[in-house]
Design a protein around this motif. Structure first.
Motif, PDB file in Angstrom:
ATOM      1  N   GLY A 183     -13.703 -28.622  48.975  1.00  0.00           N
ATOM      2  CA  GLY A 183     -13.551 -28.841  47.536  1.00  0.00           C
ATOM      3  C   GLY A 183     -14.831 -29.434  46.979  1.00  0.00           C
ATOM      4  O   GLY A 183     -15.923 -29.164  47.469  1.00  0.00           O
ATOM      5  N   PHE A 184     -14.709 -30.320  45.986  1.00  0.00           N
ATOM      6  CA  PHE A 184     -15.918 -30.950  45.434  1.00  0.00           C
ATOM      7  C   PHE A 184     -15.519 -32.105  44.537  1.00  0.00           C
ATOM      8  O   PHE A 184     -14.367 -32.247  44.136  1.00  0.00           O
ATOM      9  CB  PHE A 184     -16.758 -29.938  44.652  1.00  0.00           C
ATOM     10  CG  PHE A 184     -16.113 -29.420  43.386  1.00  0.00           C
ATOM     11  CD1 PHE A 184     -16.440 -29.942  42.138  1.00  0.00           C
ATOM     12  CD2 PHE A 184     -15.165 -28.393  43.433  1.00  0.00           C
ATOM     13  CE1 PHE A 184     -15.856 -29.448  40.971  1.00  0.00           C
ATOM     14  CE2 PHE A 184     -14.582 -27.897  42.282  1.00  0.00           C
ATOM     15  CZ  PHE A 184     -14.925 -28.427  41.048  1.00  0.00           C
ATOM     16  N   ARG A 185     -16.508 -32.961  44.247  1.00  0.00           N
ATOM     17  CA  ARG A 185     -16.378 -33.982  43.213  1.00  0.00           C
ATOM     18  C   ARG A 185     -17.570 -33.840  42.270  1.00  0.00           C
ATOM     19  O   ARG A 185     -18.545 -33.155  42.597  1.00  0.00           O
ATOM     20  CB  ARG A 185     -16.274 -35.387  43.813  1.00  0.00           C
ATOM     21  CG  ARG A 185     -17.552 -35.966  44.364  1.00  0.00           C
ATOM     22  CD  ARG A 185     -17.333 -37.356  44.939  1.00  0.00           C
ATOM     23  NE  ARG A 185     -16.429 -37.307  46.084  1.00  0.00           N
ATOM     24  CZ  ARG A 185     -15.425 -38.182  46.278  1.00  0.00           C
ATOM     25  NH1 ARG A 185     -15.225 -39.165  45.402  1.00  0.00           N
ATOM     26  NH2 ARG A 185     -14.637 -38.080  47.336  1.00  0.00           N
ATOM     27  N   ILE A 186     -17.503 -34.467  41.075  1.00  0.00           N
ATOM     28  CA  ILE A 186     -18.528 -34.263  40.050  1.00  0.00           C
ATOM     29  C   ILE A 186     -19.417 -35.492  39.918  1.00  0.00           C
ATOM     30  O   ILE A 186     -19.049 -36.599  40.311  1.00  0.00           O
ATOM     31  CB  ILE A 186     -17.909 -33.917  38.688  1.00  0.00           C
ATOM     32  CG1 ILE A 186     -16.988 -35.043  38.214  1.00  0.00           C
ATOM     33  CG2 ILE A 186     -17.162 -32.597  38.754  1.00  0.00           C
ATOM     34  CD1 ILE A 186     -16.464 -34.845  36.814  1.00  0.00           C
ATOM     35  N   ALA A 187     -20.604 -35.261  39.335  1.00  0.00           N
ATOM     36  CA  ALA A 187     -21.579 -36.328  39.109  1.00  0.00           C
ATOM     37  C   ALA A 187     -22.303 -36.063  37.795  1.00  0.00           C
ATOM     38  O   ALA A 187     -22.147 -34.994  37.186  1.00  0.00           O
ATOM     39  CB  ALA A 187     -22.564 -36.400  40.266  1.00  0.00           C
ATOM     40  N   ARG A 188     -23.103 -37.050  37.379  1.00  0.00           N
ATOM     41  CA  ARG A 188     -23.935 -36.931  36.171  1.00  0.00           C
ATOM     42  C   ARG A 188     -25.086 -37.905  36.279  1.00  0.00           C
ATOM     43  O   ARG A 188     -24.921 -39.010  36.798  1.00  0.00           O
ATOM     44  CB  ARG A 188     -23.144 -37.317  34.910  1.00  0.00           C
ATOM     45  CG  ARG A 188     -22.467 -36.230  34.160  1.00  0.00           C
ATOM     46  CD  ARG A 188     -21.866 -36.788  32.882  1.00  0.00           C
ATOM     47  NE  ARG A 188     -22.891 -37.308  31.992  1.00  0.00           N
ATOM     48  CZ  ARG A 188     -22.640 -37.976  30.864  1.00  0.00           C
ATOM     49  NH1 ARG A 188     -21.395 -38.229  30.501  1.00  0.00           N
ATOM     50  NH2 ARG A 188     -23.634 -38.408  30.107  1.00  0.00           N
TER      51      ARG A 188
END
Length: 691
Positions: free
Chosen positions: A683-688
């Motif tokens: 899956g994945f997770r988000i960043a900024r």
């Protein structure tokens, strides 16, 4: 020669006798004509005519015409047409029938007479238009006929179609009148006289003093006392007299009625007060009524004693009495006496400049005498963020304000949110590593793979990182048709499980979708739904870099963790969701000594977070990161600052273990995998970036 002689000679033999000769008429034989008598001729003609009449009567058909109007005249073009009483005798065939009547348009039509014994035809003539002659009282009334303006009375309206029409007449100051008019037509002129009813009554008005002008709807009607017309609908009535205040009201009187107003008292015009104070902004009270703040112009009752009070924070109350004449101006400029207190401004750094109410007044460490009212104190210094405070001095007391200025960078980070929320309600935490660490693993570390080359990395650019992996429910807001499927008959698609079976590109497009919803610059460059590059300066949503992921998962108080739970194997307690004995029916290799209670992925956040408050970094679903996959060997030994991986490649990096992993190699936090296509455990997770 006689006949007897001839007979005698005929029988003799004498050669001198005369023989008879045959007689031939010169023009042939003569025929004798029989003379016709006149009676015979007459009888013969009569018989022939009688025969013809009998034939016509026996072969003709009876034709009837029903005309509107009934007195219309009929002319039939054709042979052998006879009118008998109210019918016509006509042979079968085509005839042209012309019809006319006074007041109607003539008409011509062709009829077909059949062999039926009796036939009837309807003929309807169209009436000619009529004319309407209109007069009114009063004259000059506006006319609207069937909604169309038709001028003013008196007028004759030509060529109106016969039938009902609606007539509306109106005139200023009269009631509008609506009539139904029936036009007869027939080229006749009808006359209609309309008497409009007055829409006013009588107004009798008087004032004190008399002789004031009376204006009704802006029109001068005369001077008081006065009797004049006033509309029932109401009109503005103004009474004015030089040197006096005007009187004005909207009045109405019922049509035909009377209204009397005889008690208007006109007051003298006010005097004008022009008031200013030093400083300005003082509250003004006149005759115990608040009237505004200075500077101010006020109209006041003339020839009367007025009391004036002025109030301003930090200044003494100022009171005055005055009079003002009708129609005159009076100017007052009043200086207010200040009530002051002392303020010392201490600042860090010491060379700061002090602004009071927007004006530069001195430097930090100095004291200032200020009126006892609220002031804005601002301290500025080059390279530092300015600070403002609101302060009210107390008379007779020295007070101190302390300012500790932050550098511009410190101030910027002080104003930066520690947490933000994405458009799908994911929480992201702010991280400012500003430190160096070692990525990869030592060659002596058990389970190490060749792609875990060590390198020195420094993360200087602050970033936000999601505390949880993206769930099925969150991803389906971007792609409602996505289905994470199942493994070994166990679902991977419940709303709170991490989304899996997504490719790296699908994860990147999800990040761009989030950015677009917030109006942020897109991190991923896209052409025809394909990621073609990145914009590294963009602050939109993205996948974490491999360096960010490694720092978030491994760095703890300057050390790099081997496993999320410590340095020994197998996992301890409820360290995370891995291939344990509960998943033995699905996974061929499991940690038999460990049971996390989930055969496949668990809902996100079911296990304890790491020291940074991040969940599931070491298990549950492995995670796509931003970087292209490669084995980077740093021969120079120089630190890499905020690396984002190789510029190109075939695969993308996958970090972290999953519910399918159960070996020492896979559960280490330095474990690196790669791919590009979707998997049921990735899956994945988000960043900024924060700036």
């Amino acid at each position: 020669m006689t006949t007897a002689e001839n007979q005698n000679n005929s029988t003799g033999v004498d050669s001198h006798s005369i023989s008879p000769a045959e007689f031939t008429p010169l023009r042939g034989p003569i025929k004798r004509r029989r003379k016709l008598r006149p009676v015979a001729i007459a009888v013969t003609c009569a018989l022939v005519l009688a025969g013809l009449v009998l034939w016509f009567l026996l072969s003709a058909r009876a034709i009837f015409f029903d005309t509107d109007p009934a007195n219309a005249q009929i002319q039939i073009d054709g042979a052998f047409v006879f009118q008998v009483s109210d019918s016509y005798l006509m042979h079968p065939g085509s005839y042209e029938v012309s019809t006319s009547a006074e007041g109607y348009f003539p008409a011509t039509q062709t009829i077909e007479v059949s062999k039926a014994d009796s036939q009837r035809f309807d003929i309807l003539l169209e009436k000619m238009p009529g004319h309407l002659e209109l007069t009114s009282t009063p004259t000059g009334a506006s006319i609207t006929l069937d909604g169309i303006p038709r001028g003013e009375t008196p007028v004759t309206i030509e060529s109106l179609s016969p039938g009902a029409h609606q007539l509306v007449m109106s005139a200023p100051r009269y009631f509008k009148q609506t009539l139904a008019i029936d036009i007869e037509g027939l080229d006749k002129t009808q006359s209609q006289q309309v008497e409009l009813k007055p829409a006013w009554g009588q107004l009798t008005i008087d004032s004190s003093p008399q002789g004031a002008e009376v204006l009704i709807a802006g029109e001068l009607r005369g001077q008081t006392p006065l009797t004049t017309e006033l509309l029932e609908a109401g009109e503005s009535v103004k009474v004015q007299l030089t040197g006096h205040k005007s009187w004005q009201q909207n009045l109405s009187v019922k049509a035909g009625g009377e209204l009397v107003i005889d008690d208007i008292k006109l007051e003298k015009v006010d005097g004008l007060l022009k008031l200013a104070t030093s400083p300005s902004g003082a509250s003004v009270t006149i005759d115990n009524t608040y009237r505004g703040v200075t500077p101010l112009e006020l109209a006041l009752k003339p020839d009367a004693e007025h009391s004036l009070s002025l109030f301003l924070n930090g200044y003494q109350t100022s009171k005055h009495n005055f009079r003002i004449a009708s129609g005159t101006e009076k100017t007052l400029n009043i200086s207010l006496a200040a009530e002051t207190g002392k303020l010392r401004v201490d600042s860090q750094p010491a060379n700061s400049q002090v602004y009071i109410d927007g004006q530069l007044r001195g430097n930090g460490g100095e004291s200032f005498a200020l009126p006892a009212r609220a002031h804005t104190i601002e301290v500025r210094a080059k390279g530092y963020a300015s600070q403002k405070k609101t302060f009210t001095p107390r008379p007779g007391i020295q007070q101190v304000l302390q300012f500790n200025l932050l550098t511009e960078k410190e101030a910027r980070w002080a104003a930066t949110p520690r947490e933000i929320t994405s458009p799908v309600n994911q929480k992201l935490k702010l991280f400012r590593p500003e430190s160096s660490f070692t990525m990869g693993a030592s060659r002596r570390e058990p389970g190490r793979r060749a792609n875990e080359v060590q390198r020195e990395v420094t993360l200087a650019r602050p970033f936000y990182l999601a505390t949880h992996e993206v769930t099925n429910a969150e991803f389906q807001r971007f792609n409602a048709k996505h289905f994470s499927r199942q493994a070994g008959g166990v679902s991977l698609s419940t709303p709170k499980q991490p989304v899996v079976n997504v490719s790296w590109e699908q994860a990147a497009l999800f990040c761009n979708w989030l950015s677009a919803k917030e109006g942020l610059p897109l991190f991923y460059q896209v052409s025809k739904d394909k990621v073609t590059g990145i914009n590294p300066e963009a602050t939109g949503y993205r996948l974490p870099t491999e360096a960010e992921w490694a720092w978030a998962a491994r760095q703890l108080y300057g050390n790099m963790l081997k496993f999320s739970w410590g340095d020994s194997f197998p996992p301890e307690g409820k360290a995370g969701n891995y291939a344990d004995r509960s998943s033995a029916k699905i996974n061929s290799r499991v940690v038999k000594e460990y049971d996390d209670g989930f055969a496949v992925s668990s809902p996100v956040g079911r296990f304890d977070p790491n020291d940074k408050g991040l969940y599931d970094l070491s298990g549950n679903a492995a995670e796509w990161v931003n970087d292209y996959y490669g084995i980077e060997i740093n021969l120079s030994g120089k630190k890499q600052f905020d690396p984002i991986g190789p510029d190109s490649g075939e695969f993308r990096v996958i970090r972290g273990a999953s519910w399918r992993h159960g070996s020492v190699t896979e559960l280490r936090l330095s474990y690196r995998d790669y791919g590009i296509e979707a998997r049921d455990d990735v899956g994945f997770r988000i960043a900024r970036y924060a700036e």
